[in-house]
Design a protein around this motif. Sequence first.
Motif, PDB file in Angstrom:
ATOM      1  N   ALA A   1      66.983 -60.023  56.146  1.00 48.49           N
ATOM      2  CA  ALA A   1      67.192 -60.371  57.828  1.00 48.49           C
ATOM      3  C   ALA A   1      68.863 -60.286  58.071  1.00 48.49           C
ATOM      4  O   ALA A   1      69.070 -59.565  59.092  1.00 48.49           O
ATOM      5  CB  ALA A   1      66.359 -61.588  58.100  1.00 48.49           C
ATOM      6  N   ALA A   2      69.555 -60.998  57.292  1.00 50.94           N
ATOM      7  CA  ALA A   2      70.843 -60.904  57.437  1.00 50.94           C
ATOM      8  C   ALA A   2      71.662 -59.468  57.440  1.00 50.94           C
ATOM      9  O   ALA A   2      72.509 -59.142  58.210  1.00 50.94           O
ATOM     10  CB  ALA A   2      71.736 -61.868  56.510  1.00 50.94           C
ATOM     11  N   ARG A   3      71.154 -58.818  56.385  1.00 55.86           N
ATOM     12  CA  ARG A   3      71.604 -57.440  56.341  1.00 55.86           C
ATOM     13  C   ARG A   3      71.235 -56.611  57.710  1.00 55.86           C
ATOM     14  O   ARG A   3      71.956 -55.722  57.961  1.00 55.86           O
ATOM     15  CB  ARG A   3      71.237 -56.857  55.092  1.00 55.86           C
ATOM     16  CG  ARG A   3      71.924 -57.324  54.009  1.00 55.86           C
ATOM     17  CD  ARG A   3      71.607 -56.525  52.598  1.00 55.86           C
ATOM     18  NE  ARG A   3      72.304 -57.121  51.561  1.00 55.86           N
ATOM     19  CZ  ARG A   3      73.678 -56.882  51.127  1.00 55.86           C
ATOM     20  NH1 ARG A   3      74.430 -56.352  52.176  1.00 55.86           N
ATOM     21  NH2 ARG A   3      74.424 -57.465  50.133  1.00 55.86           N
ATOM     22  N   ALA A   4      69.962 -56.841  57.956  1.00 59.76           N
ATOM     23  CA  ALA A   4      69.619 -56.217  59.400  1.00 59.76           C
ATOM     24  C   ALA A   4      70.324 -56.323  60.517  1.00 59.76           C
ATOM     25  O   ALA A   4      70.666 -55.415  61.207  1.00 59.76           O
ATOM     26  CB  ALA A   4      68.160 -56.509  59.446  1.00 59.76           C
ATOM     27  N   ILE A   5      70.703 -57.703  60.534  1.00 61.78           N
ATOM     28  CA  ILE A   5      71.601 -58.128  61.669  1.00 61.78           C
ATOM     29  C   ILE A   5      72.900 -57.272  61.623  1.00 61.78           C
ATOM     30  O   ILE A   5      73.463 -56.770  62.444  1.00 61.78           O
ATOM     31  CB  ILE A   5      71.942 -59.623  61.748  1.00 61.78           C
ATOM     32  CG1 ILE A   5      70.636 -60.380  62.180  1.00 61.78           C
ATOM     33  CG2 ILE A   5      72.910 -59.714  62.880  1.00 61.78           C
ATOM     34  CD1 ILE A   5      70.517 -61.844  61.866  1.00 61.78           C
ATOM     35  N   HIS A   6      73.410 -57.327  60.403  1.00 66.68           N
ATOM     36  CA  HIS A   6      74.952 -56.729  60.083  1.00 66.68           C
ATOM     37  C   HIS A   6      74.806 -55.324  60.282  1.00 66.68           C
ATOM     38  O   HIS A   6      75.741 -54.488  61.024  1.00 66.68           O
ATOM     39  CB  HIS A   6      75.205 -57.172  58.677  1.00 66.68           C
ATOM     40  CG  HIS A   6      76.482 -56.284  58.356  1.00 66.68           C
ATOM     41  ND1 HIS A   6      77.710 -56.552  58.623  1.00 66.68           N
ATOM     42  CD2 HIS A   6      76.663 -55.356  57.287  1.00 66.68           C
ATOM     43  CE1 HIS A   6      78.776 -55.957  58.254  1.00 66.68           C
ATOM     44  NE2 HIS A   6      78.113 -54.874  57.431  1.00 66.68           N
ATOM     45  N   GLN A   7      73.718 -54.427  59.861  1.00 68.00           N
ATOM     46  CA  GLN A   7      73.649 -53.307  59.941  1.00 68.00           C
ATOM     47  C   GLN A   7      73.387 -52.492  61.481  1.00 68.00           C
ATOM     48  O   GLN A   7      73.823 -51.509  61.831  1.00 68.00           O
ATOM     49  CB  GLN A   7      72.588 -52.644  58.838  1.00 68.00           C
ATOM     50  CG  GLN A   7      73.065 -52.787  57.655  1.00 68.00           C
ATOM     51  CD  GLN A   7      71.789 -52.525  56.744  1.00 68.00           C
ATOM     52  OE1 GLN A   7      70.737 -52.172  57.302  1.00 68.00           O
ATOM     53  NE2 GLN A   7      72.105 -52.748  55.145  1.00 68.00           N
ATOM     54  N   GLN A   8      72.905 -53.460  62.296  1.00 72.54           N
ATOM     55  CA  GLN A   8      72.674 -53.093  63.582  1.00 72.54           C
ATOM     56  C   GLN A   8      73.692 -53.582  64.614  1.00 72.54           C
ATOM     57  O   GLN A   8      73.719 -53.140  65.810  1.00 72.54           O
ATOM     58  CB  GLN A   8      71.326 -53.806  64.213  1.00 72.54           C
ATOM     59  CG  GLN A   8      70.114 -53.248  63.531  1.00 72.54           C
ATOM     60  CD  GLN A   8      68.708 -53.760  64.229  1.00 72.54           C
ATOM     61  OE1 GLN A   8      68.492 -53.751  65.170  1.00 72.54           O
ATOM     62  NE2 GLN A   8      67.898 -54.134  63.201  1.00 72.54           N
TER      63      GLN A   8
END
Length: 475
Positions: A177-184
């Motif tokens: 979830a943290a990576r999804a936030i960063h990547q978006q």
Amino acid sequence: MSRILIVEDESIIRTALRRLLERNSYSVDDAGSVDEATSQFNLNDYNLIISDLRLPGAPGTDLINLAKAVPVVIMTSYASMRSAVDAMKMGAVDYIAKPFDHDEVLETIANIIKLRGAEDKSKQTKASPDKSKAASANQMVGTCKPMQDLFSRIHKVARTDATVLIQGESGTGKELAARAIHQQSSRADAPMVSVNCASIPESLIESELFGHEKGAFTGADSARNGLIEAAHGGTLFLDEIGELPLEAQARLLRFLQESEIRRVGAVKSINVDVRLIAATHRNLKALAKTGEFREDLYYRLYVMELQMPPLRERGDDIITIAQQFLQKSCDKLGSKLLKFSNDACQTMTRYNWPGNVRELQNAIERAVILSEDHIITTDLLGLDIEPGSLAELESSFANGNSLVAETTGDRTERRPEQNLSLDDYFQRFVLENQDSMSETALAKKLGVSRKCLWERRQKLGIPRKPKQDSTLASE
């Protein structure tokens, strides 16, 4: 097919890494030094370069400038965060600690290549960066309402720089979830630095996070940047933040309030531009009340909360995720394509999954290793199912078996009627027999434990018969 260049002077490691990547459909070249790599290959022809930090001649970090737009991952045998911080400060997109874990290496590479839009669709993704970011964030899957709500909140918060607190049980995918936030987010091209607060010794946590000056403590032979500095312009992910010592919590609070840090042993502060995402499986509010976590830091973190749903509450998503893990495990182990039996699917959807997605992944990999046929059965999954549990009860009913243990004498076995659901049958049986049978006898008759009987009563709202008053009973 993505092309990867390996630069490593130890032939055994170079060969092992090359074979791993080739088995996973990457095109791979290798070299033993920076000079050999630049003289034999055009660095811009590759989607990714993986280089050892220490090489004969020039260090691996020289490839960062030589490769220009091509991302570089640095390997280090020292498994040191400090070496990783230095490399990432110079422009490396990530690091791999030797001896490396195969799954972690493959996941790191896949994430970088997806993020950079470096496969055959790179031109299209450059034309539509929003789609590129959405695709790179699509590592979590789920169609259930809790996951759709989560995806919606991730999309909204990613467009801001707000601090995010991700809560959920272990194994639910908080780092994903943290990576999804960063990547978006608008920081997607900058590094995301992940730190597990529980894995760093308390005596080193401040030095690792904030850095230190030369001579700040015994063994500090040179100045070092901290992990927060390494994330400058990007995102810092602090996993298990509930394990952070109180003194480090105070320094972290100042960083959040002032956007500046001070290295251990330093006099002046340094301004940093870092977005913080924190995660924990613990109840920080409860910890704050007992003084184990700073209350002011808790409210600083609690700007946006994301709750990761446990796997047991995700319904049919369990099978979707299981199919993905099955494909991945078969590819990794070189196995023929397998499939789940109907009974295994029913068991997976009804099992409690205390270890969540991580437990599901391990169970499937175990089953693939042990499988001698093309079918994965419940036994191969090796789940710790309590005898007479709710999962066994439901599985037995789904397979058309009788729930009622056979008896001798005049009482005959009663089988579930075809048109009744499990809940209907269970409710009817209990209500019809609880006047004449104790809880122990009911459970025994159904072939389950008393705990299972209690769980099913709670689920269906079946009241227990009130105990008769002993005085009235004697009258």
